[in-house]
Each structure stands twice: as structure tokens, then as C-alpha cells.
Motif scaffolding. Structure first.
Motif, PDB file in Angstrom:
ATOM      1  N   LYS A  45      39.824  37.026  27.161  1.00 57.39           N
ATOM      2  CA  LYS A  45      39.593  35.802  26.257  1.00 57.39           C
ATOM      3  C   LYS A  45      38.140  35.613  26.264  1.00 57.39           C
ATOM      4  N   GLY A  46      37.394  36.294  26.140  1.00 57.83           N
ATOM      5  CA  GLY A  46      35.589  36.192  26.047  1.00 57.83           C
ATOM      6  C   GLY A  46      35.098  35.937  27.576  1.00 57.83           C
ATOM      7  N   LEU A  47      35.881  35.861  28.551  1.00 52.14           N
ATOM      8  CA  LEU A  47      35.313  35.910  29.789  1.00 52.14           C
ATOM      9  C   LEU A  47      35.291  37.083  30.368  1.00 52.14           C
ATOM     10  N   GLU A  48      34.104  37.542  30.792  1.00 52.86           N
ATOM     11  CA  GLU A  48      33.733  38.686  31.444  1.00 52.86           C
ATOM     12  C   GLU A  48      33.733  38.522  33.018  1.00 52.86           C
ATOM     13  N   TYR A  49      34.364  39.323  33.675  1.00 49.47           N
ATOM     14  CA  TYR A  49      34.731  39.069  34.836  1.00 49.47           C
ATOM     15  C   TYR A  49      34.435  40.652  35.883  1.00 49.47           C
ATOM     16  N   ARG A  50      34.157  40.373  37.177  1.00 51.50           N
ATOM     17  CA  ARG A  50      34.271  41.725  38.059  1.00 51.50           C
ATOM     18  C   ARG A  50      34.699  41.206  39.134  1.00 51.50           C
ATOM     19  N   VAL A  51      35.388  42.375  39.786  1.00 53.99           N
ATOM     20  CA  VAL A  51      36.139  42.306  41.260  1.00 53.99           C
ATOM     21  C   VAL A  51      34.997  42.487  42.327  1.00 53.99           C
ATOM     22  N   LEU A  52      34.958  41.460  43.159  1.00 53.84           N
ATOM     23  CA  LEU A  52      34.174  41.644  44.352  1.00 53.84           C
ATOM     24  C   LEU A  52      35.031  41.377  45.707  1.00 53.84           C
ATOM     25  N   ASN A  53      35.220  42.407  46.503  1.00 55.14           N
ATOM     26  CA  ASN A  53      35.868  42.261  47.596  1.00 55.14           C
ATOM     27  C   ASN A  53      37.336  41.598  47.281  1.00 55.14           C
ATOM     28  N   GLU A  54      37.919  42.352  46.391  1.00 52.16           N
ATOM     29  CA  GLU A  54      39.428  41.925  45.995  1.00 52.16           C
ATOM     30  C   GLU A  54      39.701  40.440  45.146  1.00 52.16           C
ATOM     31  N   GLU A  55      38.667  39.897  45.075  1.00 56.54           N
ATOM     32  CA  GLU A  55      38.611  38.467  44.348  1.00 56.54           C
ATOM     33  C   GLU A  55      37.663  38.576  43.016  1.00 56.54           C
ATOM     34  N   ILE A  56      37.904  37.621  42.226  1.00 58.38           N
ATOM     35  CA  ILE A  56      37.355  37.823  40.977  1.00 58.38           C
ATOM     36  C   ILE A  56      36.030  36.824  40.737  1.00 58.38           C
ATOM     37  N   GLU A  57      35.178  37.307  40.134  1.00 58.45           N
ATOM     38  CA  GLU A  57      33.811  36.437  39.822  1.00 58.45           C
ATOM     39  C   GLU A  57      33.927  36.289  38.304  1.00 58.45           C
ATOM     40  N   ILE A  58      33.802  35.224  37.726  1.00 54.21           N
ATOM     41  CA  ILE A  58      33.732  35.141  36.197  1.00 54.21           C
ATOM     42  C   ILE A  58      32.165  35.356  36.095  1.00 54.21           C
ATOM     43  N   SER A  59      31.749  36.263  35.397  1.00 53.54           N
ATOM     44  CA  SER A  59      30.193  36.831  35.250  1.00 53.54           C
ATOM     45  C   SER A  59      29.605  36.211  33.987  1.00 53.54           C
ATOM     46  N   LYS A  60      30.148  36.304  32.934  1.00 46.02           N
ATOM     47  CA  LYS A  60      29.781  35.948  31.701  1.00 46.02           C
ATOM     48  C   LYS A  60      30.929  35.252  30.690  1.00 46.02           C
ATOM     49  N   TYR A  61      30.350  34.221  29.827  1.00 52.23           N
ATOM     50  CA  TYR A  61      31.150  33.793  28.813  1.00 52.23           C
ATOM     51  C   TYR A  61      30.728  34.358  27.420  1.00 52.23           C
ATOM     52  N   ASP A  62      31.379  35.222  26.759  1.00 49.03           N
ATOM     53  CA  ASP A  62      30.965  35.606  25.225  1.00 49.03           C
ATOM     54  C   ASP A  62      31.859  35.346  24.318  1.00 49.03           C
ATOM     55  N   GLY A  63      32.255  34.412  24.302  1.00 47.15           N
ATOM     56  CA  GLY A  63      33.105  33.995  23.142  1.00 47.15           C
ATOM     57  C   GLY A  63      32.828  32.889  22.238  1.00 47.15           C
ATOM     58  N   THR A  73      44.147  33.434  38.594  1.00 47.19           N
ATOM     59  CA  THR A  73      44.309  34.869  39.022  1.00 47.19           C
ATOM     60  C   THR A  73      44.219  35.780  37.577  1.00 47.19           C
ATOM     61  N   ILE A  74      43.482  36.924  37.887  1.00 48.89           N
ATOM     62  CA  ILE A  74      43.519  37.864  36.722  1.00 48.89           C
ATOM     63  C   ILE A  74      43.814  39.136  37.572  1.00 48.89           C
ATOM     64  N   ASP A  75      44.649  39.817  36.710  1.00 47.95           N
ATOM     65  CA  ASP A  75      45.214  41.112  37.513  1.00 47.95           C
ATOM     66  C   ASP A  75      45.859  41.078  38.845  1.00 47.95           C
ATOM     67  N   GLY A  76      46.620  39.810  39.189  1.00 47.91           N
ATOM     68  CA  GLY A  76      46.797  39.673  40.577  1.00 47.91           C
ATOM     69  C   GLY A  76      45.723  39.048  41.324  1.00 47.91           C
ATOM     70  N   LYS A  77      44.549  38.892  41.202  1.00 49.12           N
ATOM     71  CA  LYS A  77      43.527  38.830  42.119  1.00 49.12           C
ATOM     72  C   LYS A  77      43.194  37.210  42.021  1.00 49.12           C
ATOM     73  N   LYS A  78      42.585  36.643  42.896  1.00 51.20           N
ATOM     74  CA  LYS A  78      42.357  35.280  42.784  1.00 51.20           C
ATOM     75  C   LYS A  78      41.073  35.108  42.367  1.00 51.20           C
ATOM     76  N   VAL A  79      40.534  34.168  41.200  1.00 53.39           N
ATOM     77  CA  VAL A  79      39.451  33.882  40.851  1.00 53.39           C
ATOM     78  C   VAL A  79      38.710  32.968  41.718  1.00 53.39           C
ATOM     79  N   THR A  80      37.722  33.064  42.368  1.00 53.69           N
ATOM     80  CA  THR A  80      36.890  32.252  43.545  1.00 53.69           C
ATOM     81  C   THR A  80      35.536  32.115  43.193  1.00 53.69           C
ATOM     82  N   SER A  81      35.030  32.676  42.166  1.00 55.93           N
ATOM     83  CA  SER A  81      33.774  32.248  41.655  1.00 55.93           C
ATOM     84  C   SER A  81      33.304  32.226  40.217  1.00 55.93           C
ATOM     85  N   ILE A  82      32.156  31.467  39.852  1.00 56.22           N
ATOM     86  CA  ILE A  82      31.742  31.359  38.613  1.00 56.22           C
ATOM     87  C   ILE A  82      30.008  31.819  38.912  1.00 56.22           C
TER      88      ILE A  82
END
Length: 188
Positions: A45-63, A73-82
Motif C-alpha cells: 500500500k505504498g509503504l516500503e518496509y524491511r525486516v529487522l530482527n523479526e520486526e518490521i520497520e516502515i522505511s518509506k512512504y511512496d504513494g 503486523t505485516i506478514d505475521g511480524k510486528k510493526v515496531t518502528s518508523i
């Protein structure tokens, strides 16, 4: 050329299974706390993210959405940081909902979001970092949750329409010019 020759030489002298094991080990190895494997950068949905130590970091919005609801959560992993500057310069963004799972919002994360009128900082966040909402000129009010203990420099600087700010007693540190050039501070 030397690297290609070395890889070719290695491929001729090692079994395929050994090479596959090396590649898997190399891809899975965490060289630093912030390096992740290649498949961990994704977009939803326009959110770019990456997995860091089994947690999700929202890294960029491009929408181009006006309203965003970050999932917890994304793909079963908790979103913990922006990440710092993840939403910066998203001029059309008017509203964003951050889930309670987020504990860290990077500096400048929403800087220069000119149309942002509504955002709720969840109780899980402990600090508003440097320039987080700098130049969000349409933001009219903000309620800082009790979990926050510090507000960084320039955090709400140049929020031209910010007239209502609720700061809890838990905040023990406010950086210089955190509310500079806001009607709220001008009326103090």
C-alpha cells in the motif's frame, strides 16, 4: 574480472550443495544490527518496509493516499518502528494512524507533510525525536501520550496552525525550538 574468475573457479571445484549452503549462510548473516537480507525489503500500500530482527520497520512512504492506516503486523511480524524521514515531504497526506505496536518514530519522520491534519502518537512511543513533525503546517492539535519522556529539537517547528498541544507530566525534556513558530507557543 578477477571476481568472476574466482566464482567460476569456485563453482568448478565445490559441490553445488556446498555453494548453496554458503549462499544461504551469507544471506542469513546479520553483518550489523541494521543490515537485512535482500528479500526483506518489500512494499505494501505504498509503504516500503524491511525486516529487522523479526520486526518490521516502515522505511518509506511512496504513494499518493491521503489517509494511511499503518497495520500492526505485516506478514505475521510486528510493526515496531518508523524510520527517519519515512513520510517526509508527503504533501498530500492528511491523516495517519500509527498502531500501538510502534515504539520508535525516527527523526523527521513526518517533516514537511504540509497537508497533515490528524495524527495520533501511540502510548507505546517514548520520545518525539528531532524534527519529527517539523513544518506540518496544517496540523492544528497534538496530544502527546503519557509514555513520552522527551521531545526533540524542532519537533513541531513551523507548524503554522498548531494551536492545541497537550504535554503530559511524563515529559522531562523539551529540545530547543521544539514549538518555534507555532501559534500555540506564541500564545504562551
Amino acid at each position: 574480472d578477477n571476481f568472476a574468475c574466482q566464482v567460476e573457479y569456485s563453482a568448478d571445484h565445490y559441490e553445488k550443495e556446498t555453494i548453496e549452503r554458503f549462499v544461504k549462510t551469507f544471506n542469513d548473516y546479520d553483518f550489523t544490527d541494521n543490515v537485512v537480507s535482500a528479500e526483506s525489503f518489500s512494499e505494501i500500500k505504498g509503504l516500503e518496509y524491511r525486516v529487522l530482527n523479526e520486526e518490521i520497520e516502515i522505511s518509506k512512504y511512496d504513494g499518493n493516499e491521503k489517509e494511511i492506516d499503518i497495520p500492526d503486523t505485516i506478514d505475521g511480524k510486528k510493526v515496531t518502528s518508523i524510520r527517519s524521514y519515512a513520510f517526509a515531504d508527503s504533501y498530500d497526506l492528511t491523516s495517519i494512524t500509527i498502531p500501538d505496536s510502534v515504539t520508535s518514530i525516527g527523526q523527521g519522520a513526518f517533516a514537511n507533510c504540509k497537508s497533515l491534519t490528524s495524527i495520533t502518537v501511540p502510548d507505546s512511543v517514548t520520545s518525539i525525536k528531532e524534527g519529527t513533525f517539523n513544518d506540518c503546517e496544517s496540523l492544528t492539535s497534538i496530544t502527546i501520550p503519557d509514555s513520552v519522556t522527551s521531545i526533540g529539537i524542532f519537533a513541531f517547528r513551523d507548524c503554522d496552525n498548531l494551536t492545541s498541544v497537550t504535554i503530559p507530566d511524563s515529559v522531562t525534556s523539551i529540545g530547543s525550538e521544539a514549538f518555534y513558530n507555532t501559534p500555540w507557543l506564541d500564545n504562551k
